[in-house]
Design a protein around this motif. Structure first.
Motif, PDB file in Angstrom:
ATOM      1  N   VAL A  39      50.227  33.772  32.070  1.00  0.00           N
ATOM      2  CA  VAL A  39      49.732  33.717  33.443  1.00  0.00           C
ATOM      3  C   VAL A  39      49.095  32.353  33.683  1.00  0.00           C
ATOM      4  O   VAL A  39      48.426  31.800  32.804  1.00  0.00           O
ATOM      5  N   ASP A  40      49.282  31.826  34.884  1.00  0.00           N
ATOM      6  CA  ASP A  40      48.718  30.531  35.247  1.00  0.00           C
ATOM      7  C   ASP A  40      47.192  30.558  35.093  1.00  0.00           C
ATOM      8  O   ASP A  40      46.527  31.530  35.456  1.00  0.00           O
ATOM      9  N   VAL A  41      46.646  29.487  34.540  1.00  0.00           N
ATOM     10  CA  VAL A  41      45.209  29.399  34.267  1.00  0.00           C
ATOM     11  C   VAL A  41      44.405  29.505  35.565  1.00  0.00           C
ATOM     12  O   VAL A  41      43.342  30.122  35.595  1.00  0.00           O
ATOM     13  N   LEU A  42      44.907  28.926  36.646  1.00  0.00           N
ATOM     14  CA  LEU A  42      44.223  28.973  37.931  1.00  0.00           C
ATOM     15  C   LEU A  42      44.055  30.412  38.424  1.00  0.00           C
ATOM     16  O   LEU A  42      42.987  30.800  38.898  1.00  0.00           O
ATOM     17  N   ILE A  43      45.098  31.219  38.260  1.00  0.00           N
ATOM     18  CA  ILE A  43      45.046  32.627  38.685  1.00  0.00           C
ATOM     19  C   ILE A  43      44.084  33.413  37.805  1.00  0.00           C
ATOM     20  O   ILE A  43      43.283  34.210  38.297  1.00  0.00           O
ATOM     21  N   LYS A  44      44.150  33.185  36.473  1.00  0.00           N
ATOM     22  CA  LYS A  44      43.239  33.885  35.558  1.00  0.00           C
ATOM     23  C   LYS A  44      41.785  33.541  35.861  1.00  0.00           C
ATOM     24  O   LYS A  44      40.926  34.422  35.899  1.00  0.00           O
ATOM     25  N   ASN A  45      41.519  32.268  36.080  1.00  0.00           N
ATOM     26  CA  ASN A  45      40.145  31.847  36.374  1.00  0.00           C
ATOM     27  C   ASN A  45      39.658  32.408  37.703  1.00  0.00           C
ATOM     28  O   ASN A  45      38.487  32.784  37.825  1.00  0.00           O
ATOM     29  N   ARG A  46      40.527  32.468  38.697  1.00  0.00           N
ATOM     30  CA  ARG A  46      40.141  33.013  40.003  1.00  0.00           C
ATOM     31  C   ARG A  46      39.727  34.476  39.858  1.00  0.00           C
ATOM     32  O   ARG A  46      38.695  34.898  40.369  1.00  0.00           O
ATOM     33  N   ALA A  47      40.515  35.259  39.141  1.00  0.00           N
ATOM     34  CA  ALA A  47      40.209  36.686  38.958  1.00  0.00           C
ATOM     35  C   ALA A  47      38.904  36.860  38.191  1.00  0.00           C
ATOM     36  O   ALA A  47      38.040  37.656  38.582  1.00  0.00           O
ATOM     37  N   TYR A  48      38.743  36.119  37.105  1.00  0.00           N
ATOM     38  CA  TYR A  48      37.540  36.247  36.284  1.00  0.00           C
ATOM     39  C   TYR A  48      36.296  35.786  37.048  1.00  0.00           C
ATOM     40  O   TYR A  48      35.267  36.468  37.044  1.00  0.00           O
ATOM     41  N   ALA A 114      52.265  39.934  42.853  1.00  0.00           N
ATOM     42  CA  ALA A 114      50.817  40.022  42.647  1.00  0.00           C
ATOM     43  C   ALA A 114      50.529  40.259  41.173  1.00  0.00           C
ATOM     44  O   ALA A 114      51.342  40.837  40.447  1.00  0.00           O
ATOM     45  N   TYR A 115      49.362  39.787  40.747  1.00  0.00           N
ATOM     46  CA  TYR A 115      48.902  40.003  39.378  1.00  0.00           C
ATOM     47  C   TYR A 115      47.723  40.962  39.408  1.00  0.00           C
ATOM     48  O   TYR A 115      46.811  40.813  40.228  1.00  0.00           O
ATOM     49  N   ILE A 116      47.738  41.934  38.506  1.00  0.00           N
ATOM     50  CA  ILE A 116      46.688  42.942  38.422  1.00  0.00           C
ATOM     51  C   ILE A 116      45.956  42.727  37.102  1.00  0.00           C
ATOM     52  O   ILE A 116      46.536  42.901  36.029  1.00  0.00           O
ATOM     53  N   PHE A 117      44.682  42.358  37.201  1.00  0.00           N
ATOM     54  CA  PHE A 117      43.847  42.101  36.026  1.00  0.00           C
ATOM     55  C   PHE A 117      42.905  43.277  35.834  1.00  0.00           C
ATOM     56  O   PHE A 117      42.234  43.691  36.779  1.00  0.00           O
ATOM     57  N   ARG A 118      42.857  43.809  34.611  1.00  0.00           N
ATOM     58  CA  ARG A 118      41.901  44.871  34.268  1.00  0.00           C
ATOM     59  C   ARG A 118      40.911  44.332  33.259  1.00  0.00           C
ATOM     60  O   ARG A 118      41.302  43.773  32.236  1.00  0.00           O
ATOM     61  N   TYR A 119      39.633  44.517  33.567  1.00  0.00           N
ATOM     62  CA  TYR A 119      38.566  44.039  32.695  1.00  0.00           C
ATOM     63  C   TYR A 119      37.687  45.195  32.261  1.00  0.00           C
ATOM     64  O   TYR A 119      37.423  46.114  33.034  1.00  0.00           O
ATOM     65  N   ASN A 120      37.203  45.119  31.026  1.00  0.00           N
ATOM     66  CA  ASN A 120      36.192  46.041  30.531  1.00  0.00           C
ATOM     67  C   ASN A 120      34.842  45.415  30.864  1.00  0.00           C
ATOM     68  O   ASN A 120      34.584  44.265  30.531  1.00  0.00           O
ATOM     69  N   ILE A 121      33.964  46.175  31.521  1.00  0.00           N
ATOM     70  CA  ILE A 121      32.655  45.661  31.915  1.00  0.00           C
ATOM     71  C   ILE A 121      31.633  46.093  30.874  1.00  0.00           C
ATOM     72  O   ILE A 121      31.557  47.268  30.515  1.00  0.00           O
ATOM     73  N   THR A 122      30.846  45.124  30.392  1.00  0.00           N
ATOM     74  CA  THR A 122      29.783  45.415  29.442  1.00  0.00           C
ATOM     75  C   THR A 122      28.457  45.430  30.192  1.00  0.00           C
ATOM     76  O   THR A 122      28.123  44.469  30.885  1.00  0.00           O
ATOM     77  N   TYR A 123      27.729  46.525  30.050  1.00  0.00           N
ATOM     78  CA  TYR A 123      26.412  46.691  30.655  1.00  0.00           C
ATOM     79  C   TYR A 123      25.373  46.887  29.557  1.00  0.00           C
ATOM     80  O   TYR A 123      25.717  47.091  28.390  1.00  0.00           O
ATOM     81  N   GLU A 124      24.101  46.859  29.955  1.00  0.00           N
ATOM     82  CA  GLU A 124      23.011  47.076  28.994  1.00  0.00           C
ATOM     83  C   GLU A 124      23.114  48.459  28.361  1.00  0.00           C
ATOM     84  O   GLU A 124      23.041  48.598  27.150  1.00  0.00           O
ATOM     85  N   LYS A 125      23.266  49.467  29.193  1.00  0.00           N
ATOM     86  CA  LYS A 125      23.377  50.832  28.689  1.00  0.00           C
ATOM     87  C   LYS A 125      24.825  51.100  28.300  1.00  0.00           C
ATOM     88  O   LYS A 125      25.732  50.823  29.062  1.00  0.00           O
ATOM     89  N   LYS A 126      25.023  51.657  27.142  1.00  0.00           N
ATOM     90  CA  LYS A 126      26.369  51.878  26.616  1.00  0.00           C
ATOM     91  C   LYS A 126      26.854  53.316  26.820  1.00  0.00           C
ATOM     92  O   LYS A 126      27.837  53.718  26.230  1.00  0.00           O
ATOM     93  N   TYR A 127      26.163  54.087  27.658  1.00  0.00           N
ATOM     94  CA  TYR A 127      26.508  55.499  27.810  1.00  0.00           C
ATOM     95  C   TYR A 127      27.804  55.709  28.576  1.00  0.00           C
ATOM     96  O   TYR A 127      28.570  56.612  28.281  1.00  0.00           O
ATOM     97  N   ASN A 140      47.388  33.388  45.895  1.00  0.00           N
ATOM     98  CA  ASN A 140      46.248  33.127  45.018  1.00  0.00           C
ATOM     99  C   ASN A 140      44.923  33.554  45.663  1.00  0.00           C
ATOM    100  O   ASN A 140      43.905  32.894  45.498  1.00  0.00           O
ATOM    101  N   LYS A 141      44.969  34.654  46.415  1.00  0.00           N
ATOM    102  CA  LYS A 141      43.772  35.231  47.019  1.00  0.00           C
ATOM    103  C   LYS A 141      43.565  36.630  46.444  1.00  0.00           C
ATOM    104  O   LYS A 141      44.523  37.319  46.083  1.00  0.00           O
ATOM    105  N   VAL A 142      42.312  37.050  46.388  1.00  0.00           N
ATOM    106  CA  VAL A 142      42.010  38.405  45.933  1.00  0.00           C
ATOM    107  C   VAL A 142      42.393  39.364  47.050  1.00  0.00           C
ATOM    108  O   VAL A 142      41.874  39.280  48.160  1.00  0.00           O
ATOM    109  N   SER A 143      43.336  40.268  46.764  1.00  0.00           N
ATOM    110  CA  SER A 143      43.749  41.234  47.780  1.00  0.00           C
ATOM    111  C   SER A 143      43.092  42.587  47.562  1.00  0.00           C
ATOM    112  O   SER A 143      43.094  43.421  48.464  1.00  0.00           O
ATOM    113  N   ALA A 144      42.516  42.815  46.391  1.00  0.00           N
ATOM    114  CA  ALA A 144      41.777  44.052  46.120  1.00  0.00           C
ATOM    115  C   ALA A 144      40.890  43.831  44.907  1.00  0.00           C
ATOM    116  O   ALA A 144      41.263  43.120  43.973  1.00  0.00           O
TER     117      ALA A 144
END
Length: 155
Positions: A39-48, A114-127, A140-144
């Motif tokens: 994936v293009d670095v520009l797209i990855k960086n935009r999503a992140y 379109a590219y769909i990025f899934r991220y795992n979110i780390t929070y303080e509480k691990k419950y 190259n815009k966020v559509s959702a």
């Protein structure tokens, strides 16, 4: 009389039989998992960056509104400081402060480009485990952008 009753019961049982629905093979083939390195670095960086910025706003209570170059009009209308404030209150109460994002996978929708990025979110509480989904369209815009709680998988 018994034969008629038997035929009626058989017809009734046959009518209750579940029907299989045909799935669209075009929809299944349109979304493919892609290696993140392809994936293009520009797209990855935009999503992140936009995902991190949205989640960091829960920690700081300051949200910089998305510009027209960063997000589509629908996302900009939905990502208001008032709506984010309500959502952040719920998330912070349940999960604590946002720490980081880790990329799970990237999918490419070949029909909409379109590219769909899934991220795992780390929070303080691990419950409770949460995931962030960011969809970047062909412009190259966020559509959702959305977050959801993931149910734990038992063995």
């Amino acid at each position: 009389m018994k034969k008629i009753l038997l035929i009626i019961v058989l017809i009734f049982l046959y009518s209750c039989k579940t029907k299989k629905t045909a799935t669209s093979s075009v929809a299944e083939k349109s979304v493919v998992v892609v290696n993140p390195k392809e994936v293009d670095v520009l797209i990855k960086n935009r999503a992140y960056d936009l995902g991190t910025r949205l989640l960091e706003s829960c920690n700081t209570s300051r949200f910089k509104v998305f510009s027209s170059e960063e997000a589509t009009e629908i996302v900009r209308q939905n990502a208001t400081p008032e709506r984010l404030s309500e959502t952040c209150k719920k998330i912070i109460f349940r999960n604590g402060r946002f720490i980081s994002l880790q990329l799970i996978d990237v999918k490419h929708d070949e029909i909409n480009e379109a590219y769909i990025f899934r991220y795992n979110i780390t929070y303080e509480k691990k419950y409770f485990k949460r995931e962030l989904t960011v969809i970047i369209d062909s412009e190259n815009k966020v559509s959702a952008i959305s977050t959801k709680e993931v149910k734990p998988k038992f063995m």
